[in-house]
Write an enzyme that holds these catalytic residues in place. Sequence first.
Site, PDB file in Angstrom:
ATOM      1  N   GLU A  76       0.610   6.935   9.424  1.00 30.69           N
ATOM      2  CA  GLU A  76       1.040   7.490   8.143  1.00 30.69           C
ATOM      3  C   GLU A  76       2.442   8.078   8.242  1.00 30.69           C
ATOM      4  O   GLU A  76       2.750   8.846   9.149  1.00 30.69           O
ATOM      5  CB  GLU A  76       0.074   8.622   7.709  1.00 30.69           C
TER       6      GLU A  76
ATOM      7  N   HIS B 287      -1.356  -0.551   0.630  1.00 28.44           N
ATOM      8  CA  HIS B 287      -1.071   0.222  -0.579  1.00 28.44           C
ATOM      9  C   HIS B 287       0.383  -0.039  -0.943  1.00 28.44           C
ATOM     10  O   HIS B 287       1.287   0.404  -0.234  1.00 28.44           O
ATOM     11  CB  HIS B 287      -1.326   1.702  -0.311  1.00 28.44           C
TER      12      HIS B 287
ATOM     13  N   HIS C 193       1.176   2.880   6.797  1.00 27.47           N
ATOM     14  CA  HIS C 193       0.936   3.531   5.505  1.00 27.47           C
ATOM     15  C   HIS C 193       1.918   4.662   5.248  1.00 27.47           C
ATOM     16  O   HIS C 193       2.661   5.084   6.134  1.00 27.47           O
ATOM     17  CB  HIS C 193      -0.493   4.107   5.492  1.00 27.47           C
TER      18      HIS C 193
ATOM     19  N   GLU D  77       3.471   2.321  -0.948  1.00 28.49           N
ATOM     20  CA  GLU D  77       3.892   2.915   0.323  1.00 28.49           C
ATOM     21  C   GLU D  77       4.945   2.021   0.974  1.00 28.49           C
ATOM     22  O   GLU D  77       4.731   1.395   2.002  1.00 28.49           O
ATOM     23  CB  GLU D  77       2.662   3.149   1.209  1.00 28.49           C
TER      24      GLU D  77
END
Lengths: 375, 375, 375, 375
Positions: free
Chosen positions: D335, D166, D259, D169
Amino acid sequence: MKINSSFDSGNIEVVSSDDPKNITLNIVTDSNSEFKQWFHFKLHGNTGQTVGFEILNAKDCSYVDGWEDYQVVASYDRQYWFRVDTEFTADKTLKFSKQLEQSTIYFAYFEPYSYERHQNLVQVSQLSDLCEHRVLGSTVDGRDIDLLVIGDESKERKIWVTARQHPGETMAEWCAEGLIDRLLDQNDALSRSLLDKAVFYVVPNMNVDGSYRGNLRSNAAGANLNREWQAPSLEKSPEVYHVRAKMKETGVDAYLDLHGDEALPYVFVAGTEGVPSYSDRIKSLEDEFKSVLMSVNPDFQDEFGYDKDEPGKANMTVANSWVGEEFNCLSYTLEMPFKDNANLPNKETGWSSERSYILGQTLLNPLYQLVDKLR
Amino acid sequence: MKINSSFDSGNIEVVSSDDPKNITLNIVTDSNSEFKQWFHFKLHGNTGQTVGFEILNAKDCSYVDGWEDYQVVASYDRQYWFRVDTEFTADKTLKFSKQLEQSTIYFAYFEPYSYERHQNLVQVSQLSDLCEHRVLGSTVDGRDIDLLVIGDESKERKIWVTARQHPGETMAEWCAEGLIDRLLDQNDALSRSLLDKAVFYVVPNMNVDGSYRGNLRSNAAGANLNREWQAPSLEKSPEVYHVRAKMKETGVDAYLDLHGDEALPYVFVAGTEGVPSYSDRIKSLEDEFKSVLMSVNPDFQDEFGYDKDEPGKANMTVANSWVGEEFNCLSYTLEMPFKDNANLPNKETGWSSERSYILGQTLLNPLYQLVDKLR
Amino acid sequence: MKINSSFDSGNIEVVSSDDPKNITLNIVTDSNSEFKQWFHFKLHGNTGQTVGFEILNAKDCSYVDGWEDYQVVASYDRQYWFRVDTEFTADKTLKFSKQLEQSTIYFAYFEPYSYERHQNLVQVSQLSDLCEHRVLGSTVDGRDIDLLVIGDESKERKIWVTARQHPGETMAEWCAEGLIDRLLDQNDALSRSLLDKAVFYVVPNMNVDGSYRGNLRSNAAGANLNREWQAPSLEKSPEVYHVRAKMKETGVDAYLDLHGDEALPYVFVAGTEGVPSYSDRIKSLEDEFKSVLMSVNPDFQDEFGYDKDEPGKANMTVANSWVGEEFNCLSYTLEMPFKDNANLPNKETGWSSERSYILGQTLLNPLYQLVDKLR
Amino acid sequence: MKINSSFDSGNIEVVSSDDPKNITLNIVTDSNSEFKQWFHFKLHGNTGQTVGFEILNAKDCSYVDGWEDYQVVASYDRQYWFRVDTEFTADKTLKFSKQLEQSTIYFAYFEPYSYERHQNLVQVSQLSDLCEHRVLGSTVDGRDIDLLVIGDESKERKIWVTARQHPGETMAEWCAEGLIDRLLDQNDALSRSLLDKAVFYVVPNMNVDGSYRGNLRSNAAGANLNREWQAPSLEKSPEVYHVRAKMKETGVDAYLDLHGDEALPYVFVAGTEGVPSYSDRIKSLEDEFKSVLMSVNPDFQDEFGYDKDEPGKANMTVANSWVGEEFNCLSYTLEMPFKDNANLPNKETGWSSERSYILGQTLLNPLYQLVDKLR
Ligand SMILES: [Ca+2]
Ligand SMILES: [Ca+2]
Ligand SMILES: [Ca+2]
Ligand SMILES: [Ca+2]
């Protein structure tokens, strides 16, 4: 083996990469124009492998003389750029080869200066109390036209510096960076003294669209900005349009337009001897400028250069001619080589970003010496 | 609260520290000599506390004029040095105070230049292909007398630079560092061109013993090296003895001896107008040297300086006089201020290491312009 | 050819330098003591020349085992230090030679850490909001005993770190620098979390006099500071006297004393199994400390090290024993090699300043894991 | 006043800039997709002026929860990025304002990571003897898919790391840079020991097209790469297609996919508990990974995170699920927050490039501890 130019100022077309020893390439034409000479690409191969290239359309490029004695620039880390043995062949292709010390190598016509670096230059410079960033307008592709105002605008003398009307002439922005950094160094007595009398208006990159697109000379609309100064348009040459307008607002007491020359292996200037208003006063400023610059930076010389314009025969669409005439001031195009300075050759790097940077620093010397005489 | 000067170039005697608002101090006399003016110490107190100092024997120091308009130099991190409000009082003590932003602060007469940094300068410089380190002999305390040979010894012109005969004049070594670094920059066209015609012999610190001991003017034996050039001795002034011998071996075509002046708030030179062999040729070299230096570095000026020697009345024990006479060459003492350059004052730092460094870089300009005319 | 050791931590005696291929040397004994092993000197010769050395009194040095498989450390620029082929001969001299790539080279027992760098470490660290510099007292030679307090003194846990009681063990201060820098890095979550629970008291150099004098183990008065913890005196061991007093004032919940070991080619710790109050609690803290450190830094191991003390047989004059007993806390001597870590050898550098620095950073990991369990 | 986003990862639409105190904006939708949340633009105004912004379509963005307690990131120099007071209003617009300290300021959803920096990372890393650059194929826009192979491919364990599927990010690439730099540090014993057993395959940016285009989640063709792992296509998701193919060639023994999470103010991982082959073995690897990472980097926690998948209910189109199942290995999505780590908040910067970088360095710790147990 893989060749790629999908990045800032990338430019190459692969004709054939079947034989790693003889990869054939073409340089891509500038946006909406016939110019071509800038190239910039990376090759991914195997460490230890020897790769060979041939630029087939070298003979159709804008400056065929530019290939004589020219050495391609290369880098493994995009920080240190070195020259690679290069031959302009009898049948007028450009051939070079290299044994790879790492798997990926970048090649370029000259050490690139990216739009990211440009933005950093603008933003870091503005942090100085001496500097303010202004945006003059938008380019064809919608980028900002960046102006750095250095010093106090109430000072009597207004000195303008522009660079990279021709985007492939990246040495011009390296040179501008040297000039800017020195002006902002408050420990430098010459910079301080010069800013006591003059304010600088510096456009470190006149042609950010063409730069990003990998053009040699054109902006996004295909205009050669350095032929647009008599009648720039918002549509085709907004970069010149806005800079010219700002010049008219501030006035100009001296002007330097920074360029690179494809053919001549020298640093030199082109003045305004061909503009209608040329006078002994301007000639004497020009002579002193050259004499001082030569004395502080032996990379500069005045023996080799362009033929002088005959009186009244200057091309008034060119920036330094237009500015010289409009403001009746000292107005120079400064040319640096893509090749090397034949008077002080450096086999490893040729003419380089470092030398361009130092040249930019030393441009302040003649300006300092002349500042009281500019009007 | 604690005051300490047990470190490289430390110098202070605490008379009383009972009252942190009025700590009384004396400057310690140079080794085996009567000179005194250099000081360098640290104070450890409490963050937020205001400490005040009074140097009681300021009036007995070597250059009482040096205290007029003088501002003490200070640093929390030993990297950034700033000026502290200082008063030379009616009863001729030196008073200054400071509210502490951190618990420990260093004070000095000028930004120090340590022997560790000196050794780093020598060792890093020798890595260049252009530079070779030589040891000329031993000082009184047994340290090396370091010479950097920069360039090709077969070149016709021999240019000598010495710094810090007077060890408290640390700006001299900062200046030498600037000169050395620029000479070793192979991208600098002026350095390259100059080294094409001349070899440099640079002694970045003539008096490493006095430097470490925290002396103003003397070496370990109490000698004022800049009064030893007519008859140096291995016992009392080996530094001069060995440098002089090496000069005789190489010859000298131009000489710069770098100094700081306690009283005058200007950068200036003192020439050889008082030596017997002074001639129009030398005068003309001097005039051009000054003129070029002034044009490239406005921190230099020629209005304020020492009184000129009358013909034949030069003190021949002084380095630049002895060298000028012995080699019949351009020979200058260059003086930088301990205070500031009154023409371009900087409230925050006064004269500084950075400005000394830039001055050192620009000293190459007049040498480059004169190199063909030196003989 | 010229050998010199007149500088910070210099130590060598030249027996004969008649034959450049076999220069004979002796290591000078520590101040007022019998210890000797540290050496540090420079040689000035000719580029290209091969010089050979023989340390004659190697067999009389404090740790003859230290010479087995030992490689001398050298540098041309005093920044990059590399190992030189070295032999401990049958007749127990230390022989090494080197072909000179530059005219001047420094040799040392280990990469030096100068008092100038020490002062910079202290001063730059104090700039942090997290750090305050304190001076605990004066050394025998009158230098400051520097303490860095890192974090908030109201925090419950008090962690003490001392380095370089033995001044020749310079790796200890490189290690302390790594620990300090990491603690001051506010982006490091572990440092922030650790400082949420503990305050650090760091003495980056316990023995600045011995360091400057070029001693291996003694201070200026000849004391082995790490045998002075039961009854230090202001006269003979003020460094221990003042640190011990400050420890009593703050209390100690964990203690690390950083050292270098001459003989063993490993990183290891020595604990307090021999002190009277040793307990399962302490043993369990020790075990977890070692286990965590091993897991985050494989340069640390627990197989090779000193013989364990028998219960009650610890030498209570040693720092970690005295602290462990006095404060009934985790208390370790950490040893780094002069040679290399035989488990992860590096031919070029051996054990080095860089690896010591990283070890210092990773020492925070076991402390973080143990901080809640220390009491 | 002028707003511009014509640069690497620029994204904004100006609805109205008539009132500098209330400039209304919309975030532009990702290429060929409905995602939107990333923004990046610069404003040129007047120093001292206060400018206010309102992002009107905040409520239509992909992660409306992402705006709660979110603070916009800004910079004057593009080097230091700080947080700006921001409000997610009752009517669900995002409002923030700033008094300008310089005329030009950049705003972004998070500190950007440009394609220029990406290329520098790749090229500088390849200089290491430990690292080789490979190109796996071409993206939709024709850029290279860059792989760094770090270590010796003959080693038994194959560890894969991918970042920035992504593209918005960016913290993922800062994190990858930390991991790469530590692996290449030959003084780091943990890196050396880990590379003794494993080779790393690192894709520092899986989605260079989306990154340059200023997308939040999509590539140039509109694909969410992290939903393409079961059936990637050369047309729509060549990035996944080529990486997946290379994984099949090398095998995978552990996988980390880096991420950023828009909503949760924590660092956390999501594992493979929902894939068919999930086993006690994998669970135990996961548990140890988390436990070790938590112990070395308190920015990591395991309390807050995504809901666990029920057995067999994992979305197999997601990278870590597909890899975990295909290779029956430890496979984590890591994350990081766009906001801050609520456990260790930093008011000035929030979560930042620096903290992401350090997190990347510490990811090597659990991998080192687990390397022998991975199979
Ligand atoms: Ca500004
Ligand atoms: Ca050399
Ligand atoms: Ca502090
Ligand atoms: Ca490589």
